[in-house]
Every structure is written in C-alpha cells, then in structure tokens.
Write a protein that holds these residues in place. Structure first.
Motif, mmCIF file in Angstrom:
data_model
loop_
_atom_site.group_PDB
_atom_site.id
_atom_site.type_symbol
_atom_site.label_atom_id
_atom_site.label_comp_id
_atom_site.label_asym_id
_atom_site.label_seq_id
_atom_site.Cartn_x
_atom_site.Cartn_y
_atom_site.Cartn_z
ATOM 1 N N ASP A 193 55.833 52.832 9.627
ATOM 2 C CA ASP A 193 55.482 52.098 8.417
ATOM 3 C C ASP A 193 56.435 50.911 8.273
ATOM 4 O O ASP A 193 57.564 51.077 7.826
ATOM 5 C CB ASP A 193 55.582 53.029 7.202
ATOM 6 C CG ASP A 193 54.665 52.582 6.081
ATOM 7 O OD1 ASP A 193 54.230 51.420 6.100
ATOM 8 O OD2 ASP A 193 54.389 53.416 5.189
ATOM 9 N N SER A 236 50.311 53.101 3.583
ATOM 10 C CA SER A 236 51.233 54.251 3.630
ATOM 11 C C SER A 236 50.487 55.546 3.322
ATOM 12 O O SER A 236 50.759 56.590 3.926
ATOM 13 C CB SER A 236 52.382 54.066 2.637
ATOM 14 O OG SER A 236 53.177 52.954 2.987
ATOM 15 N N GLN A 240 58.659 54.158 5.608
ATOM 16 C CA GLN A 240 59.031 52.886 4.989
ATOM 17 C C GLN A 240 60.437 52.997 4.367
ATOM 18 O O GLN A 240 61.189 52.039 4.369
ATOM 19 C CB GLN A 240 57.987 52.548 3.914
ATOM 20 C CG GLN A 240 57.808 51.083 3.678
ATOM 21 C CD GLN A 240 56.556 50.773 2.835
ATOM 22 O OE1 GLN A 240 55.803 51.667 2.440
ATOM 23 N NE2 GLN A 240 56.347 49.514 2.548
HETATM 24 MG MG MG Z 1 53.393 51.143 2.153
#
Ligand code: MG
Ligand code: ATP
Length: 222
Positions: free
Chosen positions: A167, A49, A94
């Motif tokens: 993500d 990330s 995410q």
């Molecule tokens: Mg991550």
C-alpha cells in the motif's frame, strides 16, 4: 502454473449500515499471475486500502470471491484467513505496522519465522539491499518514516510470500530512494516468481509495473 496467484471476482464491500452505510466496492475484478506486477491507482477514499485488506483476509468481503494460490480466502473463517495470510501473503501496510518492541533485524525476521521460512542470511541480504545494514539494532521509533517503510518492505519480502500486497510502499521515500526500492521489489518479483499488487499515487511508478488497474466509483475502470 497457468493458474493466477490472485483472482478477485465481483467483490463488494459496504462499511457501516443503515443511514451510515457507505458502499466502497461495487463489484471488483482482478487477476494476477506468478511473477507479474499490477499497479492499483485511484483517488483518496476510492477503496484501495479496503480492497488490499479484503485480499489479505484482514476484513470480510460482503460478496464475491477472492482466491489466492488456489485457496478461496472468502470461504475461510477468521483462523483460516489468518493461516492463509501467514503462509502465502505479504502485506506492506500504508502505516507500516512495525512491532515497536522488536529491533529492526527482528522485525524483518519475525514474519518469515511465523511462516516457517526463517532464513537469517536472506533477511540480512534484504536489509543490505534496502540500505538498512547500519540500523539493524535500532527500534522502529528511532527510525525516520522512510527507514520504517524500508523495514516494512524487507519484513514482507523476507517471508518469501507468493503474493505481495503493498500500500504505497514508496509514499514516504524521496524520488531516488523510491525508484531504488521499486527496482528492488520488481527485481525480487522476477527472481522469486512472487506476484505484486501495489497501490501508488504516482503515474510514473505505476507505468513501471506490468499492468495497471484504476479504482473509481467502486469498480476497476482500466
Ligand atoms: Mg489507502
Ligand atoms: N474500517 C473502516 N470502517 C469504516 N469505514 C471505512 C473503514 N476503512 C475505510 N473506510 C472508508 O472506506 C472508504 C475507502 O477508504 P480506503 O482507506 O479504502 O481508501 P483509499 O483508496 O485507500 O484512500 P487513500 O488513498 O487515502 O489511502 C473511505 O470513505 C473510508 O472512510
């Protein structure tokens, strides 16, 4: 045409400083052409990330260069990075990052509008292809995690970015829905010449992309 949409060269990143310093990226190289897809894997905490955030211009890299569509993200100030991100990059986070005060359709259409590429029929077609047509007037808090994830994907694709950073975009979806969403993303990459960099924990999904990169101890190992 031959130029990569994304080029990452020797990128380094350390979070914190002094005794708290934690070096996450120790010299990362990546390259991605138009219409190509790359799966980024690596264990939890390996920096996937972090790397996506640097490519998206949401954080500063400490060293190295990131070039997107011929423009050097790492040479720009905050405002320049935001402008390049708006015009060229789409991010599926995410944690989705949907806008709570906008309904599903407006969430999907919003980024395209910011990028100067508002296109309601295209937004509606994406919503339909992602199975969201019955939810367009709902607000994010009224949706399941998997539905929110699909809104986040539709929103990103609606702006027709040159580069999509995703993500774990299928992390909250059951296997069948995950496959369908990946099919759609790969189809759109092929159709529009977008480049796709996707984080996934699933070797099965990773195998469906053109290439794979594994992040380990701050470097790409293959
Ligand atoms: Mg991550
Ligand atoms: N904003 C931040 N400030 C300080 N440390 C951070 C920050 N963001 C990430 N880190 C640290 O950097 C490391 C890598 O985090 P990152 O979120 O990039 O991992 P990841 O590979 O995406 O993990 P996961 O698979 O769990 O999502 C972790 O040790 C994390 O604590």
């Amino acid at each position: 045409m031959g130029l990569p949409v994304l080029s990452v060269e020797n990128v380094t990143k350390t979070w914190g400083s002094g005794a708290e310093a934690h070096t996450v990226l120790r010299g990362v190289d990546l390259s991605l052409k138009a219409g190509a897809s790359l799966a980024l894997t690596g264990e939890s905490g390996s920096g996937k990330s972090t790397l996506l955030h640097l490519i998206a211009g949401l954080d500063h890299a400490d060293g190295g260069q990131i070039t997107i569509d011929g423009q050097r993200m790492t040479a720009l100030d905050d405002a320049g990075r935001a402008a390049l991100r708006r015009s060229t990059v789409g991010v599926v986070f995410q944690q989705f990052n949907l806008i709570p005060s906008l309904n599903v359709f407006d969430n999907i259409a919003f980024q395209a509008r910011l990028a100067g590429r508002a296109d309601a029929p295209w937004a509606a077609s994406l919503a339909r292809r992602l199975g969201l047509e019955d939810h367009l007037r709902k607000f994010p808090e009224q949706l399941s995690g998997g539905q929110q994830q699909r809104v986040a994907i539709a929103r990103t694709l609606a702006a027709r970015p040159r580069l999509v950073l995703a993500d774990e975009p299928t992390g909250n979806l059951d296997e069948d829905t995950g496959e369908r969403v990946l099919d759609l993303m790969l189809g759109l990459v092929g159709e529009t010449g977008t480049a796709l960099l996707m984080v996934t924990h699933s070797p099965r999904l990773a195998a469906r992309l053109d290439a794979r990169a594994h992040l380990e101890r701050g470097r790409i190992t293959g």
